[in-house]
Each structure stands twice: as C-alpha cells, then as structure tokens.
Design a protein around this motif. Sequence first.
Motif, PDB file in Angstrom:
ATOM      1  N   THR A   1       0.851  -1.181   0.000  1.00 13.58           N
ATOM      2  CA  THR A   1       0.000   0.000   0.000  1.00 13.58           C
ATOM      3  C   THR A   1       0.888   1.233   0.000  1.00 13.58           C
ATOM      4  O   THR A   1       1.752   1.379   0.872  1.00 13.58           O
ATOM      5  CB  THR A   1      -0.919   0.053   1.246  1.00 13.58           C
ATOM      6  OG1 THR A   1      -1.790  -1.073   1.247  1.00 13.58           O
ATOM      7  CG2 THR A   1      -1.734   1.344   1.250  1.00 13.58           C
ATOM      8  N   LYS A   2       0.679   2.120  -0.980  1.00  9.46           N
ATOM      9  CA  LYS A   2       1.443   3.355  -1.040  1.00  9.46           C
ATOM     10  C   LYS A   2       0.802   4.387  -0.122  1.00  9.46           C
ATOM     11  O   LYS A   2      -0.383   4.685  -0.256  1.00  9.46           O
ATOM     12  CB  LYS A   2       1.511   3.884  -2.470  1.00  9.46           C
ATOM     13  CG  LYS A   2       2.374   5.130  -2.616  1.00  9.46           C
ATOM     14  CD  LYS A   2       2.547   5.535  -4.065  1.00  9.46           C
ATOM     15  CE  LYS A   2       3.480   6.721  -4.195  1.00  9.46           C
ATOM     16  NZ  LYS A   2       3.709   7.097  -5.606  1.00  9.46           N
ATOM     17  N   LEU A   3       1.582   4.913   0.801  1.00  9.74           N
ATOM     18  CA  LEU A   3       1.111   5.897   1.782  1.00  9.74           C
ATOM     19  C   LEU A   3       1.768   7.239   1.504  1.00  9.74           C
ATOM     20  O   LEU A   3       2.992   7.310   1.350  1.00  9.74           O
ATOM     21  CB  LEU A   3       1.445   5.429   3.200  1.00  9.74           C
ATOM     22  CG  LEU A   3       1.138   6.394   4.330  1.00  9.74           C
ATOM     23  CD1 LEU A   3      -0.360   6.636   4.438  1.00  9.74           C
ATOM     24  CD2 LEU A   3       1.710   5.881   5.651  1.00  9.74           C
ATOM     25  N   ILE A   4       0.959   8.284   1.471  1.00  5.86           N
ATOM     26  CA  ILE A   4       1.458   9.647   1.272  1.00  5.86           C
ATOM     27  C   ILE A   4       0.994  10.488   2.455  1.00  5.86           C
ATOM     28  O   ILE A   4      -0.216  10.580   2.722  1.00  5.86           O
ATOM     29  CB  ILE A   4       0.937  10.252  -0.046  1.00  5.86           C
ATOM     30  CG1 ILE A   4       1.388   9.400  -1.237  1.00  5.86           C
ATOM     31  CG2 ILE A   4       1.421  11.697  -0.194  1.00  5.86           C
ATOM     32  CD1 ILE A   4       0.712   9.780  -2.540  1.00  5.86           C
ATOM     33  N   ILE A   5       1.955  11.081   3.171  1.00  2.07           N
ATOM     34  CA  ILE A   5       1.639  11.967   4.296  1.00  2.07           C
ATOM     35  C   ILE A   5       1.861  13.395   3.829  1.00  2.07           C
ATOM     36  O   ILE A   5       2.987  13.785   3.508  1.00  2.07           O
ATOM     37  CB  ILE A   5       2.519  11.664   5.526  1.00  2.07           C
ATOM     38  CG1 ILE A   5       2.453  10.178   5.884  1.00  2.07           C
ATOM     39  CG2 ILE A   5       2.093  12.554   6.699  1.00  2.07           C
ATOM     40  CD1 ILE A   5       1.096   9.686   6.295  1.00  2.07           C
ATOM     41  N   LYS A   6       0.801  14.176   3.812  1.00  2.61           N
ATOM     42  CA  LYS A   6       0.881  15.548   3.319  1.00  2.61           C
ATOM     43  C   LYS A   6       1.250  16.511   4.459  1.00  2.61           C
ATOM     44  O   LYS A   6       0.597  16.510   5.490  1.00  2.61           O
ATOM     45  CB  LYS A   6      -0.458  15.956   2.708  1.00  2.61           C
ATOM     46  CG  LYS A   6      -0.876  15.132   1.509  1.00  2.61           C
ATOM     47  CD  LYS A   6      -2.261  15.520   1.024  1.00  2.61           C
ATOM     48  CE  LYS A   6      -3.328  15.162   2.047  1.00  2.61           C
ATOM     49  NZ  LYS A   6      -4.703  15.421   1.545  1.00  2.61           N
ATOM     50  N   PRO A   7       2.312  17.317   4.243  1.00  2.00           N
ATOM     51  CA  PRO A   7       2.717  18.271   5.311  1.00  2.00           C
ATOM     52  C   PRO A   7       1.628  19.317   5.558  1.00  2.00           C
ATOM     53  O   PRO A   7       0.859  19.643   4.668  1.00  2.00           O
ATOM     54  CB  PRO A   7       3.975  18.941   4.736  1.00  2.00           C
ATOM     55  CG  PRO A   7       4.414  18.059   3.616  1.00  2.00           C
ATOM     56  CD  PRO A   7       3.194  17.358   3.101  1.00  2.00           C
TER      57      PRO A   7
END
Lengths: 116, 113
Positions: free
Chosen positions: B107-113
């Motif tokens: 699963t690709k996880l992206i944490i947005k600042p």
Amino acid sequence: NAGVTQTPKFRVLKTGQSMTLLCAQDMNHEYMYWYRQDPGMGLRLIHYSVGEGTTAKGEVPDGYNVSRLKKQNFLLGLESAAPSQTSVYFCASTEPKTGVLNSPLHFGNGTRLTVT
Amino acid sequence: QKEVEQDPGPLSVPEGAIVSLNCTYSNSAFQYFMWYRQYSRKGPELLMYTYSSGNKEDGRFTAQVDKSSKYISLFIRDSQPSDSATYLCAMSAPGGSNYQLIWGAGTKLIIKP
C-alpha cells in the motif's frame, strides 16, 4: 558496510538479448534470494540459494538462471529477454537462522529492467 | 484469489493523522506476520513483526493481528512526511523460511505536510 549491492541500477534490453544481474553482500549471509516486483503483484521469488554452490527455484523461475559460485555473490541471468520480464529486480540476503522472525531479509536497492 | 490481499492505494492523509494499513489473508495456517517499509526507489526493510494473535507496539507503530478474521493491521500514530512509503505485509506458517513468505502487493502511503 555496504550491505547488499546490486549492479546495474538500470538497464534497457531489446527482446532476445541476454544480460546478467549481479548481487553482492558483505554481511557473510548464507542465504540469498532474487525477487521481482511488479505493480499490483507484490514481491515474487524467482530463485534462491541456501549456500555457496546451491540454488533452488522459487515461484516464478522460468526464463531465468542463477549461479552462486562465491558466498558473497548471487548472479541472475536472462538468456533471451522478453517484454514480460520488464520489472524491478531485488536481491536479498539473510542469515541461516530457522524461522522468518529470526532472520529478516536485507534487500538491495533494485535493478530496473525494461525489455522493449 | 490471492493468498494475501492488500489495497494498493495510494492512501493520502495529512501530517499528524492516525494511519491504518491492512492486509487480509486466506490461509489459516499463517502465524508469522511482518510489515516491511519500502521508500521510493529503495529495497524493502523490515519494520515490525508479530507472531500469532495480538498487538505489538514500537514507538509510533502498532501491529495488530486478528486471526479469527484473517486480518492484520499496521497503525501509525502522529504520522510524519517521512512515513511516506509503500508498506508491504508478508506472512508465513510456523516453521516457514523466508523463501516461503507470501507477500501482499503493498500500500502506497502519502503523508501531506
């Protein structure tokens, strides 16, 4: 201490060409593995080796050959490349302890291969 | 049907959120469960592992196994941009070796600042 090093990092082949991917580890690990990683497929084991001079087939061995002439090196060969072999190839190594929890996989950073 | 199912994402959440990543599996014999983290253009690295059922906590990360539902989870608290990566689950039956691991697709996880 470099860990697991894969050579080359990138390669483009034409259908029918051959090439060898090199994996070298400096951790004195006994076991080594070759995986391919494709979108939506996860890691699939191609071949593995439990010691110098020994190799065994994994889940997807067709079209690939391997050799483990030296403990620290594991070579993956493609004799006649096909577009279906376009993938990212990862090498890994582990100590020969029993059980997956006692011997985590140490991966290289991959070789990105495109076959046109 | 795959033995291990994992939603490929991407899952995009704001910094500081609690993240839940999951895998389902079909083989009731699986008892060893691992989470590997893979940064872009890098090889996977072991993040956490659990045996059989229950929870395991390591800092901001918690691994949970529900064998009755054949479902494992990885929770990330106070998520950081540096947590942006692909998370792979892997599992095996008792006595299994690394060459017998069954992997999820990640699963690709992206944490947005």
